[in-house]
Design a protein around this motif. Structure first.
Motif, mmCIF file in Angstrom:
data_model
loop_
_atom_site.group_PDB
_atom_site.id
_atom_site.type_symbol
_atom_site.label_atom_id
_atom_site.label_comp_id
_atom_site.label_asym_id
_atom_site.label_seq_id
_atom_site.Cartn_x
_atom_site.Cartn_y
_atom_site.Cartn_z
ATOM 1 N N MET A 278 54.566 25.301 105.511
ATOM 2 C CA MET A 278 55.269 26.520 105.874
ATOM 3 C C MET A 278 55.378 27.377 104.620
ATOM 4 N N ARG A 279 54.941 28.607 104.743
ATOM 5 C CA ARG A 279 55.010 29.548 103.632
ATOM 6 C C ARG A 279 56.393 30.182 103.605
ATOM 7 N N VAL B 259 57.321 23.666 113.822
ATOM 8 C CA VAL B 259 57.662 24.271 112.533
ATOM 9 C C VAL B 259 56.902 25.590 112.400
ATOM 10 N N PRO B 260 57.581 26.658 112.024
ATOM 11 C CA PRO B 260 56.898 27.949 111.877
ATOM 12 C C PRO B 260 55.950 27.959 110.682
ATOM 13 N N ASP B 261 55.076 28.946 110.669
ATOM 14 C CA ASP B 261 54.121 29.099 109.574
ATOM 15 C C ASP B 261 54.700 29.878 108.406
ATOM 16 N N LEU B 262 55.625 30.784 108.693
ATOM 17 C CA LEU B 262 56.117 31.686 107.657
ATOM 18 C C LEU B 262 57.621 31.913 107.809
ATOM 19 N N LEU B 263 58.340 31.741 106.715
ATOM 20 C CA LEU B 263 59.772 32.048 106.641
ATOM 21 C C LEU B 263 59.940 33.152 105.614
ATOM 22 N N MET C 239 50.472 32.562 111.548
ATOM 23 C CA MET C 239 49.308 31.912 110.952
ATOM 24 C C MET C 239 48.504 31.132 111.985
ATOM 25 N N ASP C 240 49.115 30.764 113.110
ATOM 26 C CA ASP C 240 48.378 30.047 114.156
ATOM 27 C C ASP C 240 47.186 30.862 114.635
#
Length: 136
Positions: free
Chosen positions: A12-13, A101-105, A122-123
């Motif tokens: 996760m970024r 879980v998300p890709d970007l926070l 990002m998916d």
């Protein structure tokens, strides 16, 4: 600042605005950010910030820790309740929690408080890359 961490086995970024970096630098204690995917009559997302340590949090740096929690609320369709301190309970996830879980926070600091948002953007990028990499 941009850092990539691993939550439940998924990258996760984490992107911090300059204002968030400055506010974190002024803190004496680490900040804990809870990335919460809310399941109810609809899916919602929130990022909550607190000072109390959380056991399973992952360090972004010495001032910021993050964890992910699928959650539900007793009144899941009442955003007023959710946003005004209602207590969440864990949402039972069958299988791998990492798939949620998300890709970007993204974290910013505005109006004297930390604010956050997260995306799964990002998916789409990964799917496009995988499609391009397929043999003709």
């Amino acid at each position: 600042m941009i850092v990539t961490i691993q939550l439940h086995g998924k990258p996760m970024r984490v992107e911090l605005s300059a204002a968030a970096e400055r506010a974190l630098a002024q803190r004496t204690n680490p900040l804990f950010a809870e990335v919460q995917l809310i399941f109810g009559c609809m899916i919602a997302k929130r990022v909550w910030f607190r000072d109390e340590p959380v056991t399973n949090a992952v360090a972004v740096n010495s001032r910021l820790n993050v964890w992910f929690r699928p959650a539900r609320y007793a009144k899941a369709c009442s955003f007023d309740d959710i946003d005004n301190g209602a207590e969440a309970s864990d949402y039972p996830v069958a299988g791998d929690r990492g798939r949620f879980v998300p890709d970007l926070l993204s974290i910013d600091y505005r109006g004297g408080k930390f604010v956050g948002d997260f995306t799964y953007s990002m998916d789409e990028f990964r799917a496009q890359q995988a499609f391009r990499d397929l043999p003709n």
